[in-house]
Design an enzyme around this catalytic site. Sequence first.
Site, short mmCIF file in Angstrom:
data_model
loop_
_atom_site.label_atom_id
_atom_site.label_comp_id
_atom_site.label_asym_id
_atom_site.label_seq_id
_atom_site.Cartn_x
_atom_site.Cartn_y
_atom_site.Cartn_z
N ARG A 171 0.83 -1.21 0.00
CA ARG A 171 0.00 0.00 0.00
C ARG A 171 0.86 1.26 0.00
O ARG A 171 0.41 2.32 -0.39
CB ARG A 171 -0.86 0.04 1.28
CG ARG A 171 -2.07 -0.85 1.28
CD ARG A 171 -2.67 -0.90 2.69
NE ARG A 171 -3.10 0.40 3.18
CZ ARG A 171 -4.27 0.96 2.95
NH1 ARG A 171 -5.16 0.33 2.20
NH2 ARG A 171 -4.58 2.13 3.45
N ARG A 175 9.52 5.73 -3.74
CA ARG A 175 9.88 6.47 -4.95
C ARG A 175 11.21 7.21 -4.83
O ARG A 175 11.63 7.55 -3.74
CB ARG A 175 8.75 7.42 -5.35
CG ARG A 175 8.19 8.30 -4.26
CD ARG A 175 7.22 9.31 -4.85
NE ARG A 175 5.82 8.92 -4.71
CZ ARG A 175 4.99 9.42 -3.79
NH1 ARG A 175 5.42 10.32 -2.94
NH2 ARG A 175 3.74 9.04 -3.75
N ARG A 259 -8.39 -6.21 13.92
CA ARG A 259 -7.59 -5.36 14.79
C ARG A 259 -8.47 -4.21 15.22
O ARG A 259 -9.26 -3.68 14.42
CB ARG A 259 -6.36 -4.81 14.05
CG ARG A 259 -5.29 -5.81 13.85
CD ARG A 259 -4.70 -6.36 15.12
NE ARG A 259 -3.77 -5.44 15.76
CZ ARG A 259 -3.31 -5.61 17.00
NH1 ARG A 259 -3.72 -6.63 17.73
NH2 ARG A 259 -2.45 -4.76 17.50
N ARG A 291 0.47 6.37 16.22
CA ARG A 291 0.57 7.72 15.65
C ARG A 291 -0.18 8.74 16.49
O ARG A 291 -1.04 8.39 17.30
CB ARG A 291 0.10 7.76 14.20
CG ARG A 291 -1.21 7.07 13.94
CD ARG A 291 -1.45 6.94 12.42
NE ARG A 291 -2.50 5.96 12.18
CZ ARG A 291 -2.79 5.43 11.01
NH1 ARG A 291 -2.13 5.79 9.94
NH2 ARG A 291 -3.76 4.55 10.90
N GLU A 318 -3.22 7.15 18.82
CA GLU A 318 -3.90 5.95 18.31
C GLU A 318 -3.15 4.71 18.78
O GLU A 318 -2.00 4.50 18.42
CB GLU A 318 -3.90 6.05 16.78
CG GLU A 318 -4.79 5.06 16.10
CD GLU A 318 -4.85 5.33 14.59
OE1 GLU A 318 -5.07 6.49 14.18
OE2 GLU A 318 -4.63 4.38 13.85
N TYR A 366 -9.87 -4.68 3.57
CA TYR A 366 -9.17 -3.45 3.95
C TYR A 366 -9.47 -2.41 2.86
O TYR A 366 -8.78 -2.32 1.86
CB TYR A 366 -7.68 -3.79 3.99
CG TYR A 366 -6.72 -2.83 4.66
CD1 TYR A 366 -7.11 -1.59 5.14
CD2 TYR A 366 -5.38 -3.18 4.79
CE1 TYR A 366 -6.19 -0.75 5.74
CE2 TYR A 366 -4.45 -2.34 5.39
CZ TYR A 366 -4.87 -1.13 5.86
OH TYR A 366 -3.94 -0.30 6.44
N ASP A 368 -10.27 1.39 1.26
CA ASP A 368 -10.18 2.84 1.36
C ASP A 368 -11.56 3.44 1.02
O ASP A 368 -12.39 2.78 0.39
CB ASP A 368 -9.13 3.39 0.38
CG ASP A 368 -7.71 3.09 0.85
OD1 ASP A 368 -7.50 3.01 2.08
OD2 ASP A 368 -6.82 2.95 0.00
N1 UDP Z 1 3.70 1.19 7.67
C1 UDP Z 1 4.94 1.17 8.27
N2 UDP Z 1 5.46 2.32 8.79
C2 UDP Z 1 4.77 3.49 8.75
C3 UDP Z 1 3.49 3.52 8.14
C4 UDP Z 1 2.99 2.35 7.61
O1 UDP Z 1 5.57 0.14 8.32
O2 UDP Z 1 5.28 4.50 9.26
C5 UDP Z 1 3.15 -0.07 7.13
C6 UDP Z 1 2.38 -0.84 8.18
O3 UDP Z 1 2.61 -2.21 7.96
C7 UDP Z 1 0.94 -0.49 7.85
C8 UDP Z 1 0.99 -0.40 6.32
O4 UDP Z 1 2.26 0.16 6.05
O5 UDP Z 1 0.06 -1.50 8.28
C9 UDP Z 1 -0.11 0.43 5.71
O6 UDP Z 1 -0.06 1.73 6.23
P1 UDP Z 1 -1.21 2.78 6.02
O7 UDP Z 1 -0.70 4.07 6.52
O8 UDP Z 1 -1.69 2.69 4.62
O9 UDP Z 1 -2.31 2.20 7.00
P2 UDP Z 1 -3.67 2.83 7.53
O10 UDP Z 1 -3.54 4.32 7.46
O11 UDP Z 1 -4.74 2.27 6.64
O12 UDP Z 1 -3.75 2.33 8.91
#
Ligand code: UDP
Length: 384
Positions: A171, A175, A259, A291, A318, A366, A368
């Site tokens: 996801r 880059r 989760r 976060r 969170e 999952y 969006d």
């Molecule tokens: N992820 C990570 N470090 C970060 C942010 C995301 O390893 O700082 C990984 C983690 O495995 C997470 C996945 O990327 O479950 C998807 O992150 P995303 O931010 O898309 O998740 P969401 O916002 O849907 O919780």
Amino acid sequence: MTYDYLIVGAGLFGCVCAHELHSAGKTCKVIDRRSHIAGNIYTEKQNGIQVHRYGAHIFHTSDREVWEYVNEYAEFNNYINSPIARYHNELYNLPFNMNTFSKMWGVVTPDEAKAVIAKQVQEAGITNPQNLEEQALSLAGRDIYEKLIKEYTQKQWGRPCTELPAFIIKRLPFRFVYDNNYFNDRYQGIPVGGYTQIAEKLLADVPVELNKDFLTSASEIQIENQSYYEMDGDLFRNVIYTGMIDAFFHYQYGPLEYRSLKFETEVLPDCDNYQGNAVVNYTSADVPFTRIIEHKHFEFGKDSETREPIHGTIITREYPASWQKGMEPYYPVNDEKNAALYAKYKALAEEKKNVIFGGRLGMYRYFDMDKVIRAALDTVNTMI
Ligand code: UDP
């Protein structure tokens, strides 16, 4: 009264279905277990700030039709998500891009960054990644994996990266340009004045009952060889169910895993700018939350109505949690075990001709927000 549809869940999937079915001349009623509409996109104004009650929601899509659709129900600002990752006291830009690599290794050009990563990837020696750890190591090398992925992912999913599917990390963009935009999508933004208005407008002409639990309030009945759902004396020819699919079938094959999250929101009246960014990820294991969201930055620190600068701020920490009955399920755990279990429930669902299962919990996916809208529009199109 006899309705065409009972829509269970006033989240985004339910709202779009209700609106579209009503527009097509069908009679609908919407119910929700919670005391408010909008599901997890629910936002609420507090001290001039739109607070994302169920975690940060940033709308992004490459689907023009979906983008035009949501823009009918809210005006979107030009917010671009560019989270910061904090590993102890080191700060990095996300997603993984030249700013991240430059900070991590002091490299300047893409070729220099690629050379460091290539060396680390080679040292990891993975050719055919089988799990999230192998996927991350073979994509980003050891430093990025250890500082920005490993512990964060373990916190979020409650299990080691070696036991998680590789697709979760796919996801995240990766880059070799100096571009901190978290998403690759063509369109992105936050609705000025929050998300709840979208649900309100979609449901404007549809009856809604809150604090109503389908599973304890409705039952299936037969009338002249025709199947209906009955609730409080009303009959419904069809149900669109956006709750947990395993709960619908009384967990007969056992519960699916989810989760959950715990949110700890704090109002800081004397602080105008707590962290300088809407989203800061805490990627090390010693911090228990994943976060901190500082909500005012989603609307550039201004009141959505008056456009005046907001004094004070609101932050939300969170905390990931394992889900137990009675808690809010947030993320389906899409590993092999749960995928197999979901397949069994899906087979049961397909036999229920008068019930459509939709949304993140109904489809155990999952999702969006844009994909939810697309799925709801497609679902309605097949029905009318
Ligand atoms: N992820 C990570 N470090 C970060 C942010 C995301 O390893 O700082 C990984 C983690 O495995 C997470 C996945 O990327 O479950 C998807 O992150 P995303 O931010 O898309 O998740 P969401 O916002 O849907 O919780």
